[in-house]
Design a protein around this motif. Sequence first.
Motif, short mmCIF file in Angstrom:
data_model
loop_
_atom_site.label_atom_id
_atom_site.label_comp_id
_atom_site.label_asym_id
_atom_site.label_seq_id
_atom_site.Cartn_x
_atom_site.Cartn_y
_atom_site.Cartn_z
N TYR A 39 -12.12 34.07 12.94
CA TYR A 39 -11.76 34.98 12.18
C TYR A 39 -12.95 35.30 11.26
N GLU A 40 -12.70 33.90 10.98
CA GLU A 40 -13.77 33.89 9.82
C GLU A 40 -15.14 33.87 9.42
N ASP A 41 -16.09 32.80 10.66
CA ASP A 41 -17.21 32.46 10.78
C ASP A 41 -17.69 33.96 12.04
N LEU A 100 -6.75 51.73 3.95
CA LEU A 100 -6.72 51.12 5.18
C LEU A 100 -7.63 50.66 5.93
N HIS A 101 -7.94 49.72 5.31
CA HIS A 101 -8.40 48.34 6.13
C HIS A 101 -7.40 47.75 6.27
N GLU A 102 -6.73 47.03 7.41
CA GLU A 102 -6.41 46.78 7.97
C GLU A 102 -6.35 44.75 8.72
N LEU A 145 -0.66 40.34 -0.70
CA LEU A 145 -0.99 41.55 -0.88
C LEU A 145 -2.81 41.65 -0.24
N SER A 146 -3.32 42.45 0.29
CA SER A 146 -4.49 42.67 0.57
C SER A 146 -5.36 44.27 0.18
N VAL A 147 -5.75 44.24 -0.70
CA VAL A 147 -6.72 45.15 -1.21
C VAL A 147 -8.51 44.62 -0.85
C1 B12 Z 1 -14.06 48.91 9.32
C2 B12 Z 1 -13.56 49.49 7.92
C3 B12 Z 1 -14.20 50.83 8.07
C4 B12 Z 1 -12.15 51.34 8.76
C5 B12 Z 1 -11.01 50.47 8.56
C6 B12 Z 1 -10.40 50.67 9.27
C7 B12 Z 1 -8.94 49.43 10.08
N1 B12 Z 1 -8.08 49.44 11.36
O1 B12 Z 1 -8.66 48.30 9.23
C8 B12 Z 1 -11.72 52.79 8.04
C9 B12 Z 1 -13.05 53.23 9.13
C10 B12 Z 1 -10.02 52.83 8.08
C11 B12 Z 1 -12.48 52.50 7.34
C12 B12 Z 1 -12.67 54.12 6.07
C13 B12 Z 1 -14.03 53.08 4.99
N2 B12 Z 1 -14.75 51.76 4.30
CO1 B12 Z 1 -14.12 50.63 5.04
N3 B12 Z 1 -14.87 49.35 6.41
C14 B12 Z 1 -14.80 48.40 7.49
C15 B12 Z 1 -15.46 47.17 7.58
C16 B12 Z 1 -17.30 47.83 8.85
C17 B12 Z 1 -15.13 46.05 8.01
C18 B12 Z 1 -13.59 46.11 7.20
C19 B12 Z 1 -12.68 44.61 7.71
O2 B12 Z 1 -12.24 44.86 8.76
N4 B12 Z 1 -13.98 43.34 7.96
C20 B12 Z 1 -13.37 41.80 8.36
C21 B12 Z 1 -11.95 41.26 8.23
C22 B12 Z 1 -11.96 40.69 8.24
O3 B12 Z 1 -13.24 40.81 6.51
P1 B12 Z 1 -12.25 41.25 5.33
O4 B12 Z 1 -11.57 43.04 5.44
O5 B12 Z 1 -12.86 41.02 4.33
O6 B12 Z 1 -10.81 40.55 5.84
C23 B12 Z 1 -11.49 38.67 4.71
C24 B12 Z 1 -10.98 38.20 3.28
O7 B12 Z 1 -10.90 39.67 2.19
C25 B12 Z 1 -9.74 38.29 3.67
N5 B12 Z 1 -8.61 38.85 2.78
C26 B12 Z 1 -8.02 40.10 2.84
N6 B12 Z 1 -7.14 40.16 2.41
C27 B12 Z 1 -6.41 39.25 1.90
C28 B12 Z 1 -5.54 38.68 1.07
C29 B12 Z 1 -4.78 37.88 0.04
C30 B12 Z 1 -3.86 37.23 -0.50
C31 B12 Z 1 -6.23 36.92 1.18
C32 B12 Z 1 -6.47 35.24 0.20
C33 B12 Z 1 -7.53 36.94 1.68
C34 B12 Z 1 -7.30 38.05 1.86
O8 B12 Z 1 -8.79 38.05 4.27
C35 B12 Z 1 -9.92 38.59 5.75
C36 B12 Z 1 -10.76 36.87 6.45
O9 B12 Z 1 -11.71 36.75 5.63
C37 B12 Z 1 -15.91 47.24 5.94
C38 B12 Z 1 -17.41 46.44 6.33
C39 B12 Z 1 -17.12 44.59 5.58
N7 B12 Z 1 -17.78 44.52 4.50
O10 B12 Z 1 -16.39 44.42 5.68
C40 B12 Z 1 -16.17 48.73 5.88
C41 B12 Z 1 -15.91 48.65 3.90
C42 B12 Z 1 -15.46 47.79 3.74
N8 B12 Z 1 -15.56 50.16 3.88
C43 B12 Z 1 -16.49 50.56 2.97
C44 B12 Z 1 -15.75 51.97 2.50
C45 B12 Z 1 -17.26 52.67 1.43
C46 B12 Z 1 -15.35 52.66 2.75
C47 B12 Z 1 -14.66 54.16 2.63
C48 B12 Z 1 -14.43 55.03 1.82
C49 B12 Z 1 -15.46 54.93 3.85
C50 B12 Z 1 -15.37 56.51 3.58
N9 B12 Z 1 -15.91 57.39 3.00
O11 B12 Z 1 -14.28 56.97 4.26
C51 B12 Z 1 -13.50 54.47 3.64
C52 B12 Z 1 -11.95 53.56 2.85
C53 B12 Z 1 -10.57 53.53 3.02
C54 B12 Z 1 -9.87 53.64 2.76
N10 B12 Z 1 -9.61 54.03 1.70
O12 B12 Z 1 -9.71 51.62 2.56
C55 B12 Z 1 -16.78 49.84 2.50
C56 B12 Z 1 -16.95 48.96 0.18
C57 B12 Z 1 -18.12 49.43 -0.30
C58 B12 Z 1 -17.00 48.89 -1.46
N11 B12 Z 1 -16.65 47.57 -1.68
O13 B12 Z 1 -15.99 49.64 -2.26
C59 B12 Z 1 -17.42 48.51 2.81
C60 B12 Z 1 -17.57 46.94 2.56
C61 B12 Z 1 -18.32 49.27 4.23
C62 B12 Z 1 -19.59 48.89 3.29
N12 B12 Z 1 -20.64 48.25 3.82
O14 B12 Z 1 -19.69 49.86 2.98
N13 B12 Z 1 -13.36 51.30 6.72
#
Ligand code: B12
Length: 210
Positions: A39-41, A100-102, A145-147
């Motif tokens: 997941y993380e790496d 929506l990011h799940e 809660l995830s944001v």
């Molecule tokens: C896939 C994706 C989408 C998909 C999501 C589909 C789905 N089923 O989840 C869709 C198409 C819906 C989407 C939409 C949007 N997205 Co998007 N998306 C992504 C993408 C490519 C991957 C997200 C992901 O799954 N990452 C992998 C996971 C594992 O990482 P993570 O979410 O960070 O989670 C980790 C930690 O944060 C943590 N974590 C999560 N929750 C919690 C809670 C707690 C308590 C703790 C401790 C830890 C924790 O655990 C995970 C493992 O370490 C990211 C790029 C990125 N950098 O992640 C962009 C990204 C997040 N999206 C972005 C944007 C801009 C959008 C939209 C606004 C685009 C648009 N104009 O439509 C919309 C907003 C939708 C909304 N209202 O939420 C930007 C956000 C930029 C910003 N900081 O504002 C990103 C970073 C892309 C970019 N480089 O610009 N997106």
Amino acid sequence: MTLETTQGDRFAQALLAGDHPAANACAREAFTRGVDYLYEDVVKPALARIGEMWARNQITIAEQHVATALAQSVLGALYPEFPWPPPGPPAIIACVAGELHELGARMVADLLTLDGWDGMFLGADVSDAALLERVAQTRPALVVLSVTMVPGRRGLAPLVASLQRLTPAPKLLVGGAGMLGKEDLDLPPGAGAVLSSARAAVEWARRWKP
Ligand code: B12
């Protein structure tokens, strides 16, 4: 620099190519080092890279959707092989309203469950009312809660207050990419923590496990 430098890069390339067998092989190889490594790496950096490519207009939103869907299906296929322990104390994990990011939240739910919690993942865009109702019914020891998107922070204060008014009040963790730099969020002492990785969530939650 070559393109294929890390497992995360290879996974990203397989996802972008829609190459299910390659994505599957890459995930399976990473899984031998543990679910948290997978997941993380591998998955997290791969999706971050795909997100950067989308932000730079190098791929379309449709390509990003295809890649995310493939990542989810590859991970889902591995689920039966995860070393799930017997369910422990209940924990509820949810993406805040409008979020929506799940996938990240699902990872937190999975790693908590693998660490002995009974993780119930409510999914994306959970309204405050739906969350509070579920928490009142289930009485979990922990609520996560995830944001990801920064606007999601706006509704946090009233939601946190409502959760803290419940009896018994659950322990609370807030995190995700949208909370980076917000580790100073004004949570009352002892109410919880703001963290940014699923690994950190697991470590923090251990001290609260009943
Ligand atoms: C896939 C994706 C989408 C998909 C999501 C589909 C789905 N089923 O989840 C869709 C198409 C819906 C989407 C939409 C949007 N997205 Co998007 N998306 C992504 C993408 C490519 C991957 C997200 C992901 O799954 N990452 C992998 C996971 C594992 O990482 P993570 O979410 O960070 O989670 C980790 C930690 O944060 C943590 N974590 C999560 N929750 C919690 C809670 C707690 C308590 C703790 C401790 C830890 C924790 O655990 C995970 C493992 O370490 C990211 C790029 C990125 N950098 O992640 C962009 C990204 C997040 N999206 C972005 C944007 C801009 C959008 C939209 C606004 C685009 C648009 N104009 O439509 C919309 C907003 C939708 C909304 N209202 O939420 C930007 C956000 C930029 C910003 N900081 O504002 C990103 C970073 C892309 C970019 N480089 O610009 N997106």
